[in-house]
Design an enzyme around this catalytic site. Structure first.
Site, short mmCIF file in Angstrom:
data_model
loop_
_atom_site.label_atom_id
_atom_site.label_comp_id
_atom_site.label_asym_id
_atom_site.label_seq_id
_atom_site.Cartn_x
_atom_site.Cartn_y
_atom_site.Cartn_z
N SER A 117 0.86 -1.18 0.00
CA SER A 117 0.00 0.00 0.00
C SER A 117 0.90 1.23 0.00
CB SER A 117 -0.87 0.03 1.26
OG SER A 117 -1.56 1.25 1.36
N TYR A 124 -2.25 0.33 10.97
CA TYR A 124 -2.32 -0.19 9.60
C TYR A 124 -1.06 0.22 8.83
CZ TYR A 124 -3.88 -0.88 4.77
OH TYR A 124 -3.96 -1.28 3.46
N1 LIG Z 1 -8.73 -0.75 -0.41
C1 LIG Z 1 -7.67 0.07 -0.24
O1 LIG Z 1 -7.78 1.30 -0.16
C2 LIG Z 1 -6.30 -0.54 -0.21
C3 LIG Z 1 -5.20 0.28 -0.51
C4 LIG Z 1 -3.93 -0.23 -0.48
C5 LIG Z 1 -3.74 -1.57 -0.16
N2 LIG Z 1 -4.82 -2.35 0.14
C6 LIG Z 1 -4.56 -3.75 0.49
O2 LIG Z 1 -5.19 -4.56 -0.47
C7 LIG Z 1 -5.43 -5.85 0.09
C8 LIG Z 1 -6.85 -6.28 -0.25
O3 LIG Z 1 -7.78 -5.44 0.39
P1 LIG Z 1 -9.11 -4.94 -0.32
O4 LIG Z 1 -9.06 -3.47 -0.38
O5 LIG Z 1 -9.37 -5.70 -1.56
O6 LIG Z 1 -10.18 -5.28 0.83
P2 LIG Z 1 -11.30 -6.38 0.99
O7 LIG Z 1 -12.26 -6.37 -0.14
O8 LIG Z 1 -11.83 -6.22 2.36
O9 LIG Z 1 -10.47 -7.74 0.86
C9 LIG Z 1 -9.69 -8.24 1.90
C10 LIG Z 1 -9.51 -9.73 1.62
O10 LIG Z 1 -8.63 -10.28 2.60
C11 LIG Z 1 -9.24 -11.40 3.18
N3 LIG Z 1 -8.76 -11.55 4.55
C12 LIG Z 1 -8.84 -10.67 5.57
N4 LIG Z 1 -8.28 -11.18 6.67
C13 LIG Z 1 -7.84 -12.42 6.32
C14 LIG Z 1 -7.18 -13.46 7.03
N5 LIG Z 1 -6.85 -13.34 8.32
N6 LIG Z 1 -6.87 -14.60 6.36
C15 LIG Z 1 -7.20 -14.73 5.06
N7 LIG Z 1 -7.83 -13.80 4.35
C16 LIG Z 1 -8.14 -12.65 4.98
C17 LIG Z 1 -10.73 -11.14 3.09
O11 LIG Z 1 -11.45 -12.36 3.05
P3 LIG Z 1 -12.18 -13.10 4.25
O12 LIG Z 1 -12.85 -12.05 5.09
O13 LIG Z 1 -13.14 -14.01 3.54
O14 LIG Z 1 -11.12 -13.84 4.96
C18 LIG Z 1 -10.82 -10.50 1.73
O15 LIG Z 1 -10.85 -11.47 0.71
C19 LIG Z 1 -5.14 -5.72 1.58
O16 LIG Z 1 -3.85 -6.22 1.85
C20 LIG Z 1 -5.14 -4.22 1.81
O17 LIG Z 1 -4.35 -3.84 2.90
C21 LIG Z 1 -6.08 -1.87 0.10
#
Ligand SMILES: NC(=O)c1ccc[n+]([C@@H]2O[C@H](COP(=O)([O-])OP(=O)(O)OC[C@H]3O[C@@H](n4cnc5c(N)ncnc54)[C@H](OP(=O)(O)O)[C@@H]3O)[C@@H](O)[C@H]2O)c1
Length: 263
Positions: free
Chosen positions: A142, A155
């Protein structure tokens, strides 16, 4: 699945992980989806002709068990996307201590356990590959790995640790046939990170992107053998650079942003 290359994607039940799995499948990858919500994984897997496993990436034993099952079926893993992650909104001084620990366990250590557990599969794919890079590790970090955003301090700390892990692994595996790509998205609208409703800064809300845009850039970067990408480049790459060269200016800007009260 024939001779399709195998991709393992963590956090594939929603958001960036799901979008990337869909795009990889469209390019002929056979996807193994990992996360904790089985119903969601089953739905996505059935739509893209992939398979799924329940896995909490923070649980090292579970990661090892799942990897052993996956590798018994698919000895060569051409791509591991370490994407599973969670938010931790609120300052270091306000949020529950358990959340500070959990976000490190999931966002940082989860990827460490997955790389260690899937390494034999990545090495098999690297040996079988014809080019210099036969297998890929993609770490979904990120911009928060480069800039400390005070309203989500724990975070940001987890993402700083994950960035160090990703870069050091890239250096470690150089020349091994396993390429490591570090992905640094800015704000993306997803279930866990509903940025349009939580961000208080109107300026920041203008730069929120959709998960499909990040997925497209990831697939493109893997195919081109890139090592680090920021998505979208503007304004986020400039923000990362400003953190290094103009830290006090950036600190004033970061103070003015934040999350809406009550969210
Ligand atoms: N959205 C943003 O603004 C943003 C920006 C930069 C980076 N990111 C990063 O992008 C990645 C994906 O996030 P997203 O934005 O796509 O959010 P999201 O839609 O909430 O997806 C998060 C995913 O991680 C899984 N997850 C959470 N905790 C877990 C665990 N303990 N074990 C296995 N799976 C787990 C969730 O599935 P389950 O709940 O089914 O386990 C879900 O599939 C993350 O690493 C986040 O930090 C996001």
């Amino acid at each position: 699945m024939g001779g399709a290359r195998v991709a393992v994607i963590t956090g594939a039940s929603s958001g960036i992980g799901e979008a990337t799995a869909r795009q990889l499948a469209a390019r002929g990858w056979h996807c193994v989806l990992l996360a904790r919500r089985g119903d969601r994984l089953e739905q996505v897997a059935s739509e893209i002709g992939g398979e799924w496993e329940l896995c909490d990436v923070a649980d090292r034993e579970q990661v090892n068990e799942v990897a052993a099952r996956v590798l018994a079926k698919h000895p060569a893993v051409g791509l591991l996307l370490n994407n599973a992650g969670m938010p931790a909104r609120g300052s270091f001084l306000e949020i529950d201590p358990e959340l500070i620990e959990r976000v490190i366990d999931v966002n940082y250590l989860g990827g460490v356990w997955c790389v260690r557990a899937f390494l034999p599969g990545l090495q098999s794919a690297a040996r079988a590959g014809s080019g210099a890079v036969g297998a890929h590790v993609v770490n979904l970090v990120s911009v928060a790995g480069t800039v400390a955003f005070a309203p989500a301090g724990a975070y940001a700390a987890s993402k700083h640790a994950q960035l160090a892990f990703s870069r050091s692994t890239a250096a470690l595996l150089r020349g091994s046939g396993i390429g490591v790509l570090t992905v640094m998205p800015g704000f993306v609208e997803t279930e866990g990170f509903p940025q349009h409703s939580v961000l208080s800064s109107r300026i920041l809300r203008r730069f929120v992107v959709e998960p499909e845009e990040v997925a497209t850039k990831i697939v493109d970067a893997v195919e081109r053998g890139k090592r680090e990408i920021t998505v979208p480049w503007f304004p986020y790459r400039l923000i990362s650079i400003a953190q290094v060269v103009l830290p006090s200016v950036l600190a004033r800007f970061a103070d003015a942003s934040g999350y809406r009260k009550g969210v």
